[in-house]
Design a protein around this motif. Sequence first.
Motif, mmCIF file in Angstrom:
data_model
loop_
_atom_site.group_PDB
_atom_site.id
_atom_site.type_symbol
_atom_site.label_atom_id
_atom_site.label_comp_id
_atom_site.label_asym_id
_atom_site.label_seq_id
_atom_site.Cartn_x
_atom_site.Cartn_y
_atom_site.Cartn_z
ATOM 1 N N ALA A 1 -35.734 52.798 37.682
ATOM 2 C CA ALA A 1 -36.025 54.058 38.503
ATOM 3 C C ALA A 1 -35.121 55.347 38.114
ATOM 4 C CB ALA A 1 -35.501 53.585 40.001
ATOM 5 N N CYS A 2 -35.887 56.082 37.836
ATOM 6 C CA CYS A 2 -35.092 57.473 37.174
ATOM 7 C C CYS A 2 -36.251 58.682 37.534
ATOM 8 C CB CYS A 2 -34.966 57.359 35.765
ATOM 9 S SG CYS A 2 -36.373 57.526 34.818
ATOM 10 N N ASP A 3 -35.644 59.777 37.257
ATOM 11 C CA ASP A 3 -36.093 61.015 37.507
ATOM 12 C C ASP A 3 -37.042 61.584 36.370
ATOM 13 O OD1 ASP A 3 -34.289 61.927 35.714
ATOM 14 O OD2 ASP A 3 -33.489 63.272 37.371
ATOM 15 N N LEU A 4 -37.021 60.682 35.324
ATOM 16 C CA LEU A 4 -37.623 61.138 34.036
ATOM 17 C C LEU A 4 -37.224 62.516 33.419
ATOM 18 C CD1 LEU A 4 -41.634 60.659 35.307
ATOM 19 C CD2 LEU A 4 -39.858 58.939 34.179
ATOM 20 N N GLY A 5 -36.154 62.856 33.599
ATOM 21 C CA GLY A 5 -35.666 63.915 32.989
ATOM 22 C C GLY A 5 -35.000 63.542 31.536
ATOM 23 N N LYS A 6 -34.375 64.420 30.992
ATOM 24 C CA LYS A 6 -34.090 64.220 29.709
ATOM 25 C C LYS A 6 -32.655 63.352 29.681
ATOM 26 C CE LYS A 6 -35.336 68.497 27.364
ATOM 27 N NZ LYS A 6 -35.004 69.876 26.694
ATOM 28 N N GLU A 7 -31.950 63.328 30.749
ATOM 29 C CA GLU A 7 -30.700 62.553 30.873
ATOM 30 C C GLU A 7 -31.216 60.869 30.962
ATOM 31 O OE1 GLU A 7 -28.621 63.931 34.288
ATOM 32 O OE2 GLU A 7 -27.033 64.849 32.912
ATOM 33 N N SER A 8 -32.438 60.892 31.501
ATOM 34 C CA SER A 8 -32.794 59.414 31.648
ATOM 35 C C SER A 8 -33.359 58.818 30.039
ATOM 36 C CB SER A 8 -34.099 59.376 32.437
ATOM 37 O OG SER A 8 -33.847 59.825 33.804
ATOM 38 N N ILE A 9 -33.226 59.567 28.971
ATOM 39 C CA ILE A 9 -33.602 58.998 27.844
ATOM 40 C C ILE A 9 -32.759 57.711 27.324
ATOM 41 C CG2 ILE A 9 -34.332 59.487 25.473
ATOM 42 C CD1 ILE A 9 -36.569 60.257 27.411
ATOM 43 N N PRO A 10 -31.429 58.316 27.230
ATOM 44 C CA PRO A 10 -30.662 57.198 26.680
ATOM 45 C C PRO A 10 -30.608 55.939 27.691
ATOM 46 C CG PRO A 10 -29.241 59.067 27.619
ATOM 47 C CD PRO A 10 -30.931 59.627 27.457
ATOM 48 N N GLU B 1 -45.486 63.219 30.709
ATOM 49 C CA GLU B 1 -45.939 63.558 29.356
ATOM 50 C C GLU B 1 -44.531 63.933 28.324
ATOM 51 O OE1 GLU B 1 -48.336 62.492 27.487
ATOM 52 O OE2 GLU B 1 -49.098 61.545 29.319
ATOM 53 N N SER B 2 -43.706 64.989 29.402
ATOM 54 C CA SER B 2 -42.571 65.234 28.549
ATOM 55 C C SER B 2 -41.381 64.123 28.393
ATOM 56 C CB SER B 2 -41.862 66.248 29.489
ATOM 57 O OG SER B 2 -42.716 67.416 29.909
ATOM 58 N N PHE B 3 -41.479 63.168 29.123
ATOM 59 C CA PHE B 3 -40.462 62.181 29.216
ATOM 60 C C PHE B 3 -40.889 61.380 27.918
ATOM 61 C CE2 PHE B 3 -39.466 57.702 30.206
ATOM 62 C CZ PHE B 3 -38.012 57.690 30.280
ATOM 63 N N LYS B 4 -41.989 60.806 27.879
ATOM 64 C CA LYS B 4 -42.664 60.058 26.611
ATOM 65 C C LYS B 4 -42.401 60.949 25.531
ATOM 66 C CE LYS B 4 -46.244 57.614 29.139
ATOM 67 N NZ LYS B 4 -47.815 57.483 29.402
ATOM 68 N N LYS B 5 -42.815 61.934 25.346
ATOM 69 C CA LYS B 5 -42.367 62.960 24.243
ATOM 70 C C LYS B 5 -40.983 62.992 23.627
ATOM 71 C CE LYS B 5 -43.421 67.688 22.333
ATOM 72 N NZ LYS B 5 -43.941 68.809 22.122
ATOM 73 N N ALA B 6 -40.133 63.208 24.651
ATOM 74 C CA ALA B 6 -38.666 63.116 24.285
ATOM 75 C C ALA B 6 -38.129 61.845 23.935
ATOM 76 C CB ALA B 6 -37.729 63.580 25.378
ATOM 77 N N LEU B 7 -38.899 60.725 24.363
ATOM 78 C CA LEU B 7 -38.490 59.389 24.012
ATOM 79 C C LEU B 7 -39.107 58.945 22.604
ATOM 80 C CD1 LEU B 7 -36.930 56.889 25.236
ATOM 81 C CD2 LEU B 7 -39.146 56.189 26.203
ATOM 82 N N GLY B 8 -40.247 59.679 22.442
ATOM 83 C CA GLY B 8 -40.879 59.249 21.167
ATOM 84 C C GLY B 8 -41.795 58.076 21.109
ATOM 85 N N GLN B 9 -42.020 57.767 22.142
ATOM 86 C CA GLN B 9 -42.955 56.242 22.269
ATOM 87 C C GLN B 9 -43.819 56.402 23.395
ATOM 88 O OE1 GLN B 9 -40.486 52.575 23.270
ATOM 89 N NE2 GLN B 9 -39.003 53.843 22.595
ATOM 90 N N GLU B 10 -44.561 55.314 23.332
ATOM 91 C CA GLU B 10 -45.380 55.262 24.629
ATOM 92 C C GLU B 10 -44.680 54.046 25.609
ATOM 93 O OE1 GLU B 10 -48.660 55.996 27.212
ATOM 94 O OE2 GLU B 10 -48.245 57.021 25.019
#
Length: 301
Positions: free
Chosen positions: A182-191, A230-239
């Motif tokens: 459970a997260c807010d899909l922000g950049k901090e959630s990537i790691p 889409e921003s979250f997926k793009k920052a993560l670099g994967q589907e």
Amino acid sequence: MEAVAGIGLLETAFVWKERHYFVQTLDIMKKILVPIDFSEHSEYALQVASKIAKQHGAGIILLHMIGISDSVLANSEIAEEAEAKYFLKLAKEKIKEFTKREYLKEVPVEAIIQNYKDFEEVNNVAREQHCDLVVMGSHGTSGFSELFVGSNTEKVVRSSELPVIVIKGEHEDFKIAKMVLACDLGKESIPVYTKAKAFADLFSASLEVVYVNTAGANFMGYDDVEKRMESFKKALGQEVKVNFYNHHSVERGILNYCAEQGADLLVIPTHGRKGLAHFVVGSLAENVSNHAKMPVMTIKL
């Protein structure tokens, strides 16, 4: 070095010689730290840790904090030494009893007894011992947003650089097949996602992401939802599989979603100093009447 029932007992203070970071790819789990206070809740955590250890060929580090009071330390050296030996003896006896549990057979176990009173020291021990995970029991019963607040578990969660699995009850048939982040899909959630995915792969479990969309100022329309995803997926670099769940409360939404999806482990990011009252999405709604009985893994942002 003194031994307790075949268990190595370390009683010296630790010196922080090197930093130990959790790597993004976790191919093997070697050590699990389990803080214990000899309560039934810490035994629930130890039972779960033993199951994880057996599944992955890992060892367990038991940590008990004596917490001798300042008034004792202010006494004469003779009195201080006698008092310390007394508490140490009691701790050794209880650890012996704990480690005779049937579920710990064939699991390498070490015990560490320290005169710590601040539970933030748990992070130091975890790093010094090169642990990969902390498993800890919680007495929390006052709702999800207050699950750890004011407790020793909250202090460990707040300061731990390693993921912490919090156990609230007995799990005789503990298994992790489905994880929900459970997260807010922000950049901090990537790691956080990356670390959660590493554990999911290690457990051979599925991992999906949920964003709870609440009414009011934080409500997002369909277009905004799509953009954030889409921003979250793009920052993560994967589907990745991202689910949006509409609910009037973030906490209730998370718990309801996990219950509906049959999740075995809920993963939530924490902000460290801010504590769990500021995790996940935006501002918190009202306190939750339902309790998070399922295991919860916290990962520091």
